[in-house]
Design a protein around this motif. Structure first.
Motif, PDB file in Angstrom:
ATOM      1  N   ALA A  46       0.814  -1.207   0.000  1.00 18.93           N
ATOM      2  CA  ALA A  46       0.000   0.000   0.000  1.00 18.93           C
ATOM      3  C   ALA A  46       0.855   1.269   0.000  1.00 18.93           C
ATOM      4  N   ARG A  47       2.172   1.108   0.222  1.00 22.00           N
ATOM      5  CA  ARG A  47       3.063   2.272   0.262  1.00 22.00           C
ATOM      6  C   ARG A  47       4.237   2.060  -0.682  1.00 22.00           C
ATOM      7  N   LEU A  48       4.739   3.165  -1.216  1.00 26.60           N
ATOM      8  CA  LEU A  48       5.864   3.082  -2.143  1.00 26.60           C
ATOM      9  C   LEU A  48       7.101   2.527  -1.456  1.00 26.60           C
ATOM     10  N   ASP A  49       7.310   2.899  -0.203  1.00 24.40           N
ATOM     11  CA  ASP A  49       8.469   2.370   0.524  1.00 24.40           C
ATOM     12  C   ASP A  49       8.420   0.848   0.599  1.00 24.40           C
ATOM     13  N   ASP A  50       7.229   0.307   0.767  1.00 27.45           N
ATOM     14  CA  ASP A  50       7.091  -1.154   0.823  1.00 27.45           C
ATOM     15  C   ASP A  50       7.340  -1.786  -0.551  1.00 27.45           C
ATOM     16  N   VAL A  51       6.949  -1.081  -1.611  1.00 29.33           N
ATOM     17  CA  VAL A  51       7.241  -1.563  -2.964  1.00 29.33           C
ATOM     18  C   VAL A  51       8.746  -1.680  -3.151  1.00 29.33           C
ATOM     19  N   LEU A  52       9.467  -0.635  -2.760  1.00 30.31           N
ATOM     20  CA  LEU A  52      10.923  -0.635  -2.925  1.00 30.31           C
ATOM     21  C   LEU A  52      11.576  -1.708  -2.061  1.00 30.31           C
ATOM     22  N   ALA A  53      11.017  -1.943  -0.884  1.00 32.86           N
ATOM     23  CA  ALA A  53      11.552  -3.003  -0.025  1.00 32.86           C
ATOM     24  C   ALA A  53      11.386  -4.373  -0.676  1.00 32.86           C
ATOM     25  N   GLU A  54      10.249  -4.585  -1.324  1.00 28.09           N
ATOM     26  CA  GLU A  54      10.010  -5.864  -1.989  1.00 28.09           C
ATOM     27  C   GLU A  54      10.926  -6.048  -3.209  1.00 28.09           C
ATOM     28  N   LEU A  55      11.297  -4.925  -3.835  1.00 27.82           N
ATOM     29  CA  LEU A  55      12.160  -5.000  -5.019  1.00 27.82           C
ATOM     30  C   LEU A  55      13.637  -5.105  -4.656  1.00 27.82           C
ATOM     31  N   ALA A  56      13.964  -4.882  -3.396  1.00 26.55           N
ATOM     32  CA  ALA A  56      15.360  -4.960  -2.956  1.00 26.55           C
ATOM     33  C   ALA A  56      15.914  -6.360  -3.244  1.00 26.55           C
ATOM     34  N   GLY A  57      17.080  -6.379  -3.830  1.00 23.83           N
ATOM     35  CA  GLY A  57      17.675  -7.654  -4.208  1.00 23.83           C
ATOM     36  C   GLY A  57      17.577  -7.918  -5.691  1.00 23.83           C
ATOM     37  N   GLY A  58      16.644  -7.222  -6.375  1.00 29.46           N
ATOM     38  CA  GLY A  58      16.566  -7.291  -7.827  1.00 29.46           C
ATOM     39  C   GLY A  58      15.869  -8.509  -8.395  1.00 29.46           C
ATOM     40  N   ASP A  59      15.194  -9.315  -7.544  1.00 30.52           N
ATOM     41  CA  ASP A  59      14.517 -10.506  -8.086  1.00 30.52           C
ATOM     42  C   ASP A  59      13.007 -10.337  -8.137  1.00 30.52           C
TER      43      ASP A  59
ATOM     44  N   ILE B 106       1.512  -2.655  -7.835  1.00 29.77           N
ATOM     45  CA  ILE B 106       1.558  -1.282  -7.317  1.00 29.77           C
ATOM     46  C   ILE B 106       0.205  -0.575  -7.386  1.00 29.77           C
ATOM     47  N   ASN B 107      -0.862  -1.289  -7.711  1.00 29.00           N
ATOM     48  CA  ASN B 107      -2.150  -0.633  -7.935  1.00 29.00           C
ATOM     49  C   ASN B 107      -2.795  -0.078  -6.677  1.00 29.00           C
ATOM     50  N   SER B 108      -2.344  -0.501  -5.508  1.00 26.84           N
ATOM     51  CA  SER B 108      -2.916   0.023  -4.269  1.00 26.84           C
ATOM     52  C   SER B 108      -2.087   1.140  -3.656  1.00 26.84           C
ATOM     53  N   VAL B 109      -0.987   1.503  -4.296  1.00 23.79           N
ATOM     54  CA  VAL B 109      -0.125   2.554  -3.749  1.00 23.79           C
ATOM     55  C   VAL B 109      -0.778   3.913  -3.971  1.00 23.79           C
ATOM     56  N   GLU B 110      -0.971   4.643  -2.904  1.00 22.46           N
ATOM     57  CA  GLU B 110      -1.654   5.931  -2.963  1.00 22.46           C
ATOM     58  C   GLU B 110      -0.890   6.911  -3.851  1.00 22.46           C
ATOM     59  N   GLY B 111      -1.629   7.585  -4.719  1.00 23.37           N
ATOM     60  CA  GLY B 111      -1.057   8.627  -5.557  1.00 23.37           C
ATOM     61  C   GLY B 111      -0.586   8.177  -6.921  1.00 23.37           C
ATOM     62  N   LEU B 112      -0.387   6.889  -7.121  1.00 24.07           N
ATOM     63  CA  LEU B 112       0.132   6.433  -8.405  1.00 24.07           C
ATOM     64  C   LEU B 112      -0.925   6.391  -9.502  1.00 24.07           C
ATOM     65  N   ASP B 113      -2.190   6.566  -9.130  1.00 25.99           N
ATOM     66  CA  ASP B 113      -3.257   6.582 -10.140  1.00 25.99           C
ATOM     67  C   ASP B 113      -3.697   8.004 -10.485  1.00 25.99           C
ATOM     68  N   GLU B 114      -2.886   9.000 -10.107  1.00 27.33           N
ATOM     69  CA  GLU B 114      -3.269  10.389 -10.325  1.00 27.33           C
ATOM     70  C   GLU B 114      -2.861  10.867 -11.713  1.00 27.33           C
ATOM     71  N   LEU B 115      -3.754  11.624 -12.327  1.00 25.60           N
ATOM     72  CA  LEU B 115      -3.530  12.251 -13.627  1.00 25.60           C
ATOM     73  C   LEU B 115      -3.827  13.731 -13.440  1.00 25.60           C
ATOM     74  N   THR B 116      -2.787  14.569 -13.526  1.00 26.07           N
ATOM     75  CA  THR B 116      -2.946  15.975 -13.168  1.00 26.07           C
ATOM     76  C   THR B 116      -2.226  16.883 -14.158  1.00 26.07           C
ATOM     77  N   ARG B 117      -2.639  18.143 -14.150  1.00 25.51           N
ATOM     78  CA  ARG B 117      -1.915  19.191 -14.862  1.00 25.51           C
ATOM     79  C   ARG B 117      -1.203  20.033 -13.822  1.00 25.51           C
ATOM     80  N   ASP B 118       0.108  20.163 -13.972  1.00 27.17           N
ATOM     81  CA  ASP B 118       0.916  20.895 -13.008  1.00 27.17           C
ATOM     82  C   ASP B 118       1.698  22.002 -13.704  1.00 27.17           C
ATOM     83  N   GLY B 119       2.094  23.005 -12.915  1.00 26.07           N
ATOM     84  CA  GLY B 119       2.892  24.095 -13.455  1.00 26.07           C
ATOM     85  C   GLY B 119       2.056  25.068 -14.254  1.00 26.07           C
TER      86      GLY B 119
END
Length: 299
Positions: free
Chosen positions: A12-25, A52-65
């Motif tokens: 549910a969090r990006l930090d947890d995604v990166l933790a799962e990807l640690a090691g490269g497998d 990664i579909n439950s990670v908050e913010g990754l489904d956002e489509l916005t106009r910035d700047g």
């Protein structure tokens, strides 16, 4: 065939995604329209799929700047179909020209924009669009977040600047400005098939109507999208260039950059001819749109 056994997690969090990807497998799963066929053919055997579909913010489509710095930001879980039908897509005119060519409607309903970019298929449309527009990709990894320009991101066939412990979290496409025009075309055996050759173009004209800049990106012609500044080429065709005026120059360009090997669908020479014709045609279209009132309509 069926995939080799793998573990499945849905953080549910990006930090947890990166933790799962640690090691490269591990391997990131978003839409799965590129990944699942690779797994089914056992061309890839990751130990863990990280959804990664439950990670908050990754489904956002916005106009910035604002002004010249305005961008459309597309998160990693945004579906291609969502972008295609969003009112925001009109702000980046090359996207509505290209998106209908991405696979089929059913695939775009599940496939993600960033998934196509991360997969880096040389014949894919969205990597070419990103390169032509000078899009910026944001990657998160063990060392934090970093941005990579599209032309530097694609290193070769299915090879990018994102490492095995990284995740592409978003992409920013520059908003179109007055005086810009775009073109997009590809040739495939059937609609939705991989392109035998394709081209994306961007032309900018000044207040006097003269060509200020022109860019062209070819795809399906090498091991990655190939981008060239073709300002001099377009200027050399005259004040109101016609397709025939550019054919000789685009044929020379094709001989330079089309280096993919021939196969059962077409030889290298055939792809060069396709690219030369498409490049001339879409540069003229982009120039015409740039010189118009500033409102572009996909066609």
């Amino acid at each position: 065939m069926k995939p080799a056994p793998f573990a499945y997690v849905r953080p549910a969090r990006l930090d947890d995604v990166l933790a799962e990807l640690a090691g490269g497998d591990g391997k990131v799963l978003a839409g799965g329209q590129s990944l699942v066929p690779v797994l089914a053919m056992r061309l890839g055997r990751p130990a863990t799929l990280v959804d990664i579909n439950s990670v908050e913010g990754l489904d956002e489509l916005t106009r910035d700047g604002s002004g010249d710095n305005a961008v459309i930001r597309v998160g990693a879980a945004v579906r291609q179909r969502t972008l295609e039908h969003s009112p925001l897509v009109a702000a980046v005119p090359l996207l509505p020209l290209a998106l209908p060519f991405v696979g089929h409607r059913e695939l775009r309903s599940r496939g993600t924009v960033c998934g196509s970019l991360a997969h880096a298929d040389p014949a894919a449309e969205l990597p070419a669009v990103a390169c032509c527009l000078g899009a910026t990709l944001e990657v998160a990894g063990p060392g934090g977040r970093r941005t990579i320009g599209a032309e530097e991101f694609f290193l070769g066939a299915m090879t990018t600047g994102a490492g095995p412990e990284d995740v592409l979290v978003g992409v920013e496409f520059p908003v179109g400005r007055p005086g810009e025009g775009h073109g997009f075309a590809e040739i495939a055996r059937r609609h939705g098939d991989f392109a035998l050759a394709g081209v994306a173009t961007k032309v900018t004209v000044g207040g006097d109507g003269a060509v200020a800049s022109a860019r062209l990106t070819g795809f399906g012609i090498s091991d990655r999208p190939v981008t060239r500044d073709v300002t001099a080429l377009l200027r050399g065709a005259g004040e109101r260039p016609a397709e025939q005026d550019l054919r000789s120059a685009t044929a020379e360009l094709a001989a330079e950059i089309v280096d993919t090997g021939g196969d059962s669908h077409g030889s290298t020479g055939y792809r060069r001819r396709l690219f030369g014709v498409l490049a001339a045609r879409e540069l003229v279209k982009a120039h015409t749109r740039a010189a118009s009132t500033g409102t572009e309509h996909p066609s």
